[in-house]
Scaffold this motif. Structure first.
Motif, PDB file in Angstrom:
ATOM      1  N   TRP A 142       0.826  -1.206   0.000  1.00  0.00           N
ATOM      2  CA  TRP A 142       0.000   0.000   0.000  1.00  0.00           C
ATOM      3  C   TRP A 142       0.859   1.255   0.000  1.00  0.00           C
ATOM      4  N   SER A 143       0.323   2.325  -0.562  1.00  0.00           N
ATOM      5  CA  SER A 143       0.959   3.631  -0.442  1.00  0.00           C
ATOM      6  C   SER A 143       0.800   4.122   0.996  1.00  0.00           C
ATOM      7  N   GLU A 144       1.570   5.142   1.329  1.00  0.00           N
ATOM      8  CA  GLU A 144       1.439   5.715   2.669  1.00  0.00           C
ATOM      9  C   GLU A 144       0.032   6.262   2.895  1.00  0.00           C
ATOM     10  N   GLY A 145      -0.545   6.850   1.837  1.00  0.00           N
ATOM     11  CA  GLY A 145      -1.901   7.380   1.958  1.00  0.00           C
ATOM     12  C   GLY A 145      -2.915   6.280   2.231  1.00  0.00           C
ATOM     13  N   LYS A 146      -2.784   5.153   1.524  1.00  0.00           N
ATOM     14  CA  LYS A 146      -3.702   4.031   1.736  1.00  0.00           C
ATOM     15  C   LYS A 146      -3.543   3.472   3.146  1.00  0.00           C
ATOM     16  N   ARG A 147      -2.314   3.342   3.620  1.00  0.00           N
ATOM     17  CA  ARG A 147      -2.094   2.851   4.983  1.00  0.00           C
ATOM     18  C   ARG A 147      -2.735   3.790   5.997  1.00  0.00           C
ATOM     19  N   ALA A 148      -2.567   5.084   5.765  1.00  0.00           N
ATOM     20  CA  ALA A 148      -3.161   6.061   6.685  1.00  0.00           C
ATOM     21  C   ALA A 148      -4.676   5.922   6.705  1.00  0.00           C
ATOM     22  N   MET A 149      -5.285   5.824   5.526  1.00  0.00           N
ATOM     23  CA  MET A 149      -6.742   5.718   5.445  1.00  0.00           C
ATOM     24  C   MET A 149      -7.242   4.441   6.116  1.00  0.00           C
ATOM     25  N   GLU A 150      -6.572   3.327   5.878  1.00  0.00           N
ATOM     26  CA  GLU A 150      -7.020   2.061   6.459  1.00  0.00           C
ATOM     27  C   GLU A 150      -6.859   2.057   7.977  1.00  0.00           C
ATOM     28  N   CYS A 151      -5.787   2.621   8.476  1.00  0.00           N
ATOM     29  CA  CYS A 151      -5.620   2.702   9.928  1.00  0.00           C
ATOM     30  C   CYS A 151      -6.696   3.580  10.554  1.00  0.00           C
ATOM     31  N   LEU A 152      -6.997   4.680   9.914  1.00  0.00           N
ATOM     32  CA  LEU A 152      -8.063   5.547  10.406  1.00  0.00           C
ATOM     33  C   LEU A 152      -9.417   4.842  10.329  1.00  0.00           C
ATOM     34  N   PHE A 153      -9.613   4.040   9.286  1.00  0.00           N
ATOM     35  CA  PHE A 153     -10.845   3.265   9.128  1.00  0.00           C
ATOM     36  C   PHE A 153     -10.978   2.251  10.259  1.00  0.00           C
ATOM     37  N   TRP A 154      -9.916   1.492  10.520  1.00  0.00           N
ATOM     38  CA  TRP A 154      -9.958   0.495  11.590  1.00  0.00           C
ATOM     39  C   TRP A 154     -10.171   1.155  12.946  1.00  0.00           C
ATOM     40  N   ALA A 155      -9.634   2.340  13.116  1.00  0.00           N
ATOM     41  CA  ALA A 155      -9.773   3.044  14.392  1.00  0.00           C
ATOM     42  C   ALA A 155     -11.112   3.772  14.511  1.00  0.00           C
ATOM     43  N   GLY A 156     -11.927   3.755  13.453  1.00  0.00           N
ATOM     44  CA  GLY A 156     -13.243   4.387  13.502  1.00  0.00           C
ATOM     45  C   GLY A 156     -13.225   5.889  13.318  1.00  0.00           C
ATOM     46  N   GLU A 157     -12.067   6.459  12.940  1.00  0.00           N
ATOM     47  CA  GLU A 157     -12.000   7.907  12.739  1.00  0.00           C
ATOM     48  C   GLU A 157     -12.554   8.320  11.379  1.00  0.00           C
ATOM     49  N   ILE A 158     -12.552   7.401  10.413  1.00  0.00           N
ATOM     50  CA  ILE A 158     -13.234   7.599   9.143  1.00  0.00           C
ATOM     51  C   ILE A 158     -13.984   6.311   8.832  1.00  0.00           C
ATOM     52  N   THR A 159     -14.838   6.354   7.824  1.00  0.00           N
ATOM     53  CA  THR A 159     -15.608   5.178   7.448  1.00  0.00           C
ATOM     54  C   THR A 159     -15.770   5.149   5.933  1.00  0.00           C
ATOM     55  N   THR A 160     -16.423   4.117   5.421  1.00  0.00           N
ATOM     56  CA  THR A 160     -16.656   4.017   3.986  1.00  0.00           C
ATOM     57  C   THR A 160     -17.863   4.861   3.614  1.00  0.00           C
ATOM     58  N   ALA A 161     -17.655   5.814   2.725  1.00  0.00           N
ATOM     59  CA  ALA A 161     -18.764   6.637   2.246  1.00  0.00           C
ATOM     60  C   ALA A 161     -19.485   5.949   1.098  1.00  0.00           C
ATOM     61  N   THR A 162     -18.702   5.314   0.209  1.00  0.00           N
ATOM     62  CA  THR A 162     -19.291   4.574  -0.908  1.00  0.00           C
ATOM     63  C   THR A 162     -18.206   3.701  -1.520  1.00  0.00           C
ATOM     64  N   ARG A 163     -18.586   2.942  -2.546  1.00  0.00           N
ATOM     65  CA  ARG A 163     -17.640   2.173  -3.358  1.00  0.00           C
ATOM     66  C   ARG A 163     -17.848   2.570  -4.812  1.00  0.00           C
ATOM     67  N   ARG A 164     -16.764   2.732  -5.531  1.00  0.00           N
ATOM     68  CA  ARG A 164     -16.858   3.044  -6.950  1.00  0.00           C
ATOM     69  C   ARG A 164     -17.050   1.750  -7.746  1.00  0.00           C
ATOM     70  N   THR A 165     -17.351   1.886  -9.033  1.00  0.00           N
ATOM     71  CA  THR A 165     -17.601   0.703  -9.860  1.00  0.00           C
ATOM     72  C   THR A 165     -16.387  -0.210  -9.931  1.00  0.00           C
TER      73      THR A 165
END
Length: 420
Positions: free
Chosen positions: A161-184
Motif C-alpha cells: 500500500w501507499s502511505e496514503g492508503k495505509r493512513a486511510m485504512e488505519c483511520l478506518f480500523w480506528a473508527g476515525e473515518i468510514t466508507t462513504a461509498t464504493r466506486r464501480t
C-alpha cells in the motif's frame, strides 16, 4: 440438564438459522435483502470478481435472482442501510451493529491484541495522519488515491500500500473515518462518520465492552442456530478470553442453552428460539465466503467436507479449482464447481465439476438448474461445462436435457449419505 442433539438435527437447525428452510420469494425486493442480511448479521466483502464479488452471492443463494443494484443501493446508495467495518474480515452489516463495534475501534486506537501495528502507525505518523484527516474535512469523501499526500508505495508488508492508503485504512480500523461509498472499480471512498452514518447511529450511546460483546454473540448464535465456542467466536472474530467470559454470562442469563451434538468433540450452544425443521429441501450454490461455510472447521464438522480456498495455490496443485462453489443439495453438500463468468463470451464457465461420495442421480439436474439461474442473474446467456471432474459429463448432459418438473426435492439417499 444439557440437551443432546443428533448431528442431523444440528445441521437442520444451522441451515434454518441461515435461511435455507424458507422458500425463495417469487420477486425478491429490498425488504427481502434487508431481512436476510439482518438474519445473517453481516456479509463478508471480497474483491475477487471471477464469478461475482462475494457479498452478492449469499443473497443469491437464499433469495434467487434478485436485482443486484438493490444491494448496491442499501450498501452504498444515498441513504444506505448498511455500513462497512472489520467484523468477520471486511464486512457489511446493518447500522444497528455500528455501536456494538466501537470497542474494537477503541482497541485499534489503543493497539490492543492484533491492532498493535495500527496503533503504532497512527502514533508514529501523526502529522501525516492529521494531514490526511484535514484533506477529508476540506474536500469531503475521497479515495486513498485522491489524497494529495503519501504517494510513496509501501514495500514488503501492508500489501504494498501507499502511505496514503495505509493512513486511510488505519483511520478506518480506528473508527476515525468510514466508507462513504464504493466506486464501480470497487475502490473504497472514505468519509467522516458524522457525514456518513445516519443520525440514529451518531446519537446512539456506546455500550460497555461486555454488553456489546454479549449482543454480538447473541447475533452469532441466532445466525448459526447451534454452535461451539469457536464457531461463535469466529463469526465476529472475537478475542478468546472475552468470548469465554461472555458465553458463561449468556448461559447464566438463559440467552444460550448448552447442548451436546453427537459426533462433535466440543460442547455447543443453542439459540433458545432456533427453528428445528424436519427436513431442508433448499438447493444453492455457496460462495466460499458464505456465512454458512466460511469457518472451515465448522463446515467439515457439519457437512463432512473439507472446503479449501485454492486461489493462492499453484494451479498444478489445486484439487477442485481456482474459485470453487460448493453445491448445497437439501441437507448435504453434494458437489463442487469451479466457476468463471466469461463476460465477453456471455458464458458461465464450469471449469471443473466434482461430486461428493453421497451425491445421487438428482445431483446433476438440480445443480444444472442453479447454474442456469446464476447465469441469467449474472447477465450471461449460457452455461458451458469443461470436461474436467467426475461430475462434468453428467452435468453437461443435464444442461442439454429438458428441464425437470418444478418442485423436485432432495432424495433420501443424499441426506443419509452425508455425515449423519
Amino acid at each position: 440438564m444439557t440437551e443432546p442433539l443428533t448431528a442431523a438435527t444440528a445441521r437442520r437447525i444451522a441451515l434454518a438459522a441461515q435461511g435455507f428452510a424458507d422458500r425463495r420469494p417469487e420477486a425478491p425486493a429490498k425488504r427481502h435483502l434487508l431481512k436476510t442480511i439482518d438474519r445473517l448479521g453481516l456479509l463478508q466483502i471480497d474483491s475477487v470478481n471471477v464469478v461475482s464479488r462475494t457479498h452478492y452471492l449469499p443473497l443469491f443463494s437464499r433469495l434467487g435472482a434478485y436485482p443486484r443494484p438493490l444491494l448496491e443501493e442499501i450498501a452504498w446508495g444515498r441513504k444506505p442501510a448498511l455500513f462497512e467495518y472489520w467484523m468477520h474480515e471486511a464486512s457489511l452489516a446493518p447500522h444497528a451493529l455500528q455501536p456494538l463495534m466501537r470497542w474494537r475501534m477503541e482497541d485499534a486506537r489503543e493497539g490492543v491484541g492484533i491492532w498493535k501495528g495500527v496503533a503504532r502507525f497512527l502514533r508514529e505518523n501523526r502529522p501525516f495522519i492529521d494531514k490526511a484527516l484535514a484533506e477529508i474535512h476540506a474536500r469531503g469523501a475521497i479515495s486513498a488515491g485522491e489524497l494529495e499526500i503519501g504517494e510513496k508505495r509501501g514495500a514488503g508488508g501492508w500489501w504494498g500500500w501507499s502511505e496514503g492508503k495505509r493512513a486511510m485504512e488505519c483511520l478506518f480500523w480506528a473508527g476515525e473515518i468510514t466508507t462513504a461509498t464504493r466506486r464501480t472499480t470497487f475502490e473504497r471512498v472514505y468519509g467522516l462518520p458524522d457525514d456518513v452514518h445516519p443520525k440514529s447511529v451518531r446519537d446512539a450511546p456506546t455500550p460497555p465492552r461486555d454488553e456489546a460483546q454479549r449482543e454480538l454473540l447473541r447475533i452469532a448464535a441466532r445466525a448459526q442456530g447451534v454452535a461451539t465456542e469457536r464457531d461463535l467466536r469466529d463469526y465476529f472474530r472475537m478475542p478468546v478470553a472475552d468470548t469465554k467470559a461472555r458465553l458463561a454470562e449468556l448461559v447464566e442469563m438463559g440467552d444460550l442453552l448448552p447442548v451436546t451434538v453427537k459426533g462433535w468433540d466440543q460442547p455447543a450452544y443453542l439459540a433458545p428460539d432456533a427453528r428445528r425443521p424436519r427436513k431442508i429441501t433448499a438447493n444453492a450454490l455457496l460462495s466460499p465466503f458464505d456465512n454458512l461455510i466460511w469457518f472451515r472447521e465448522r463446515t467439515e464438522r457439519m457437512f463432512g467436507v473439507r472446503v479449501r480456498l485454492e486461489i493462492y495455490t499453484p494451479a498444478h496443485k489445486r484439487v477442485h479449482g481456482y474459485y470453487v462453489l460448493p453445491f448445497l443439495q437439501g441437507e448435504a453438500i453434494t458437489a463442487r464447481v469451479d466457476l468463471k463468468a466469461d463476460r465477453k463470451a456471455g458464458v458461465l464457465l464450469v471449469q471443473s465439476a466434482h461430486a461428493e461420495p453421497w451425491a445421487d442421480a438428482e445431483t446433476p439436474g438440480l445443480l444444472a438448474e442453479e447454474l442456469q439461474l446464476m447465469a441469467g442473474w449474472l447477465g450471461l446467456s449460457s452455461v458451458r461445462v469443461e470436461p474436467k471432474g467426475d461430475l462434468a459429463a453428467g452435468l453437461a448432459a443435464a444442461l442439454t436435457s429438458d428441464p425437470p418438473p418444478p418442485g423436485r426435492g432432495t432424495t433420501r439417499s443424499v441426506v443419509e449419505g452425508a455425515r449423519a
